[in-house]
Design a protein around this motif. Structure first.
Motif, short mmCIF file in Angstrom:
data_model
loop_
_atom_site.label_atom_id
_atom_site.label_comp_id
_atom_site.label_asym_id
_atom_site.label_seq_id
_atom_site.Cartn_x
_atom_site.Cartn_y
_atom_site.Cartn_z
N ALA A 93 1.63 -1.17 -52.68
CA ALA A 93 0.40 -1.67 -52.85
C ALA A 93 -0.31 -0.20 -52.97
O ALA A 93 -0.31 0.41 -52.15
N VAL A 94 -1.17 -0.07 -54.04
CA VAL A 94 -2.42 0.85 -53.93
C VAL A 94 -3.71 0.38 -53.66
O VAL A 94 -4.12 -0.54 -54.73
N ALA A 95 -4.19 0.45 -52.62
CA ALA A 95 -5.51 -0.44 -52.17
C ALA A 95 -6.57 0.16 -51.95
O ALA A 95 -6.53 1.50 -51.43
N SER A 96 -7.82 -0.14 -51.71
CA SER A 96 -9.10 -0.04 -51.19
C SER A 96 -9.78 -0.91 -50.38
O SER A 96 -9.53 -2.05 -50.74
N GLY A 97 -10.65 -0.46 -49.45
CA GLY A 97 -11.47 -1.41 -48.90
C GLY A 97 -12.66 -1.81 -49.63
O GLY A 97 -13.12 -2.84 -49.43
N LYS A 98 -12.71 -1.13 -50.88
CA LYS A 98 -14.06 -1.41 -51.59
C LYS A 98 -13.85 -0.73 -52.91
O LYS A 98 -13.06 -0.05 -53.32
N PHE A 202 4.46 -0.26 -58.59
CA PHE A 202 3.25 -0.01 -57.87
C PHE A 202 2.30 -1.28 -58.28
O PHE A 202 2.25 -1.68 -59.27
N VAL A 203 1.46 -1.77 -57.21
CA VAL A 203 0.63 -2.74 -57.28
C VAL A 203 -0.90 -2.00 -57.34
O VAL A 203 -1.34 -1.77 -56.41
N ASP A 204 -1.82 -2.23 -58.53
CA ASP A 204 -2.82 -1.69 -58.33
C ASP A 204 -3.69 -3.18 -57.93
O ASP A 204 -4.08 -3.95 -58.47
N MET A 205 -4.13 -2.94 -56.60
CA MET A 205 -4.60 -4.20 -55.96
C MET A 205 -6.18 -4.45 -56.19
O MET A 205 -6.63 -3.47 -56.48
N PRO A 206 -6.82 -5.55 -56.13
CA PRO A 206 -8.11 -5.89 -56.06
C PRO A 206 -8.80 -5.04 -54.78
O PRO A 206 -8.03 -4.86 -53.79
N PRO A 207 -9.90 -4.69 -54.95
CA PRO A 207 -10.42 -4.05 -53.80
C PRO A 207 -10.95 -5.17 -52.75
O PRO A 207 -11.27 -6.31 -53.03
N VAL A 226 -0.52 1.97 -49.86
CA VAL A 226 -1.34 3.40 -49.92
C VAL A 226 -2.79 3.10 -49.99
O VAL A 226 -3.20 2.24 -50.79
N ILE A 227 -3.54 3.52 -49.16
CA ILE A 227 -4.92 3.61 -49.04
C ILE A 227 -5.84 4.59 -49.64
O ILE A 227 -5.67 5.64 -49.44
N VAL A 228 -6.68 4.19 -50.71
CA VAL A 228 -7.55 5.16 -51.47
C VAL A 228 -9.08 5.02 -50.82
O VAL A 228 -9.42 4.04 -50.85
N SER A 229 -9.66 6.24 -50.46
CA SER A 229 -10.93 6.15 -50.15
C SER A 229 -11.73 7.48 -50.65
O SER A 229 -11.02 8.66 -50.67
N THR A 230 -13.10 7.34 -50.72
CA THR A 230 -13.74 8.75 -50.77
C THR A 230 -14.11 9.11 -49.37
O THR A 230 -14.22 8.28 -48.58
N PRO A 231 -14.82 10.17 -49.16
CA PRO A 231 -14.91 11.07 -47.81
C PRO A 231 -16.21 10.28 -47.22
O PRO A 231 -16.26 10.29 -45.90
N GLN A 232 -17.07 9.53 -47.84
CA GLN A 232 -18.09 8.98 -47.21
C GLN A 232 -17.89 8.00 -46.03
O GLN A 232 -16.98 7.20 -46.22
N ASP A 233 -18.76 8.03 -45.06
CA ASP A 233 -18.71 6.99 -44.08
C ASP A 233 -18.51 5.42 -44.70
O ASP A 233 -17.79 4.67 -44.15
N ALA A 235 -17.32 4.15 -47.46
CA ALA A 235 -16.13 4.18 -47.87
C ALA A 235 -14.75 4.09 -46.83
O ALA A 235 -14.13 3.08 -46.89
N LEU A 236 -15.00 4.80 -45.69
CA LEU A 236 -14.08 5.06 -44.83
C LEU A 236 -14.26 3.81 -43.95
O LEU A 236 -13.12 3.28 -43.42
N ALA A 237 -15.18 3.22 -43.70
CA ALA A 237 -15.44 1.82 -42.83
C ALA A 237 -14.67 0.89 -43.44
O ALA A 237 -13.99 0.03 -42.84
N ASP A 238 -14.64 0.65 -44.89
CA ASP A 238 -13.80 -0.34 -45.51
C ASP A 238 -12.25 0.11 -45.63
O ASP A 238 -11.56 -0.75 -45.72
#
Length: 344
Positions: A93-98, A202-207, A226-233, A235-238
């Motif tokens: 899974a390729v995922a993100s919190g947001k 690879f699975v492009d997951m929903p946010p 695998v979790i993808v995030s940008t550097p700001q707080d 995005a990191l919280a999610d």
């Protein structure tokens, strides 16, 4: 007198075990429940009387009662489901919190990098509400064809086998679906697609961390995430929530990627940290998960994505391609290690 003696008596009378719904012996009273289809109840009356007489002749039994009741109809058999991608070695899974952190672009280039590293790769676009892979890979195939087993045949783009809800709906149409419909669509793209033999899907997951993510995590036998995030707080919280979700469903977190980590001015070469810098690396250390690498915010990435060719493929010797290939290699190495440990 006990239940076993009563059961032996029923065997002597050749009462089919399928009719026996229950046996109870309490003191000198024996009770037997017979269960049958409603249409058989009347025909069982002679059998009921014969059993009562037999039981009353047993030592220690002074009273026997046999009750005949209608059995509940058996539930209809569930349709047999196909296994999830049976010839795929690892589903990642390729995922993100947001949303908005570049997860789909990362998933596309990560798949292309794994392909460039010599692996057989597929890509499932599981973002039902916002499918991006048809655009990112330049695919305008329409609904996929079916093989002789009525499985969908995934289109191939740049050597990648791809499946997306975007192939089956009008791009101008908004999907207004509740959770069960989303779950069904994702399940179908996992089970009813002829993925063939792959090293990685690879699975492009929903946010986010909702129903769709939970269904995928529980049903797709994920080898890792695998979790993808940008550097700001924000995005990191999610991203922390995404890590917590995968840990809760016992899916290994293979690492964090910091996307849009910096911006290089193409004219003067100045490096600007538009969204901050180093936040994902620091968060990975706190969460005790691997940090996989930093990816720059670059106009070339956007142009390649809009053009339908991943930057890893259009510029295979470029900085971005080198970084993605290193990340893909680290991901595959970690998955192989985990699978070998499980096999021991």
């Amino acid at each position: 007198m006990d239940e076993q003696e009563v059961r032996k008596a029923l065997e002597r009378l050749q009462v089919p075990p399928s009719l026996i719904g229950g046996i109870n012996v309490r003191g000198d009273v024996a009770t037997v429940v017979l269960e049958a289809e409603p249409a058989q109840l009347a025909s069982l009356e002679p059998v009921r009387k014969q059993i009562e007489l037999e039981l009353q002749n047993l030592p220690g039994i002074t009273r026997a009662q046999v009750v005949v009741t209608a059995a509940k109809p058996a539930p209809p058999p569930k349709p047999q489901q196909r296994p999830v991608a049976p010839n795929v070695k690892a589903i990642i899974a390729v995922a993100s919190g947001k949303g908005g952190v570049g997860k789909s672009t990362v998933a596309t280039n990560l798949a292309a990098a794994a392909l460039a590293n010599g692996l057989r790769v597929g890509l499932l676009d599981a973002d039902i509400y916002g499918p991006s892979q048809p655009t990112l890979l330049g695919i305008e195939s329409g609904p996929p064809g079916l093989d002789e087993q009525k499985r969908m045949i995934p289109p191939v783009a740049h050597g990648l086998k791809v499946m997306s809800m975007g192939f089956m709906i009008d791009p101008k149409r908004a999907l207004v679906w509740r959770g069960p419909m989303v779950h069904s669509a994702i399940n179908q793209m996992l089970r009813d697609v002829d993925w063939g033999e792959l090293d990685i899907l690879f699975v492009d997951m929903p946010p986010g961390t909702g129903d769709a993510q939970l269904s995928l995590a529980q049903n797709a036998r994920l080898a890792g995430a695998v979790i993808v995030s940008t550097p700001q707080d924000l995005a990191l919280a999610d991203a922390r929530r995404a890590v917590a979700m995968f840990r809760q469903v016992e899916v290994p977190v293979l690492g964090l990627i910091e996307n849009m980590s910096m911006y290089h001015c193409p004219q003067c070469g100045y490096e600007a940290h538009i969204f901050g810098h180093g936040g994902a690396r620091s968060e990975a250390e706190k969460l005790e998960v691997p940090f996989l690498g930093e990816l720059a915010l670059d106009l070339a990435v956007r142009e390649a994505s809009d053009g339908g060719t991943p930057l890893v493929i259009s510029q295979p010797a470029g900085t971005h391609a080198v970084t993605f290939k290193a990340i893909a290699d680290a991901v595959w190495s970690r998955v192989s290690q985990l699978q070998n440990e499980k096999a021991i």
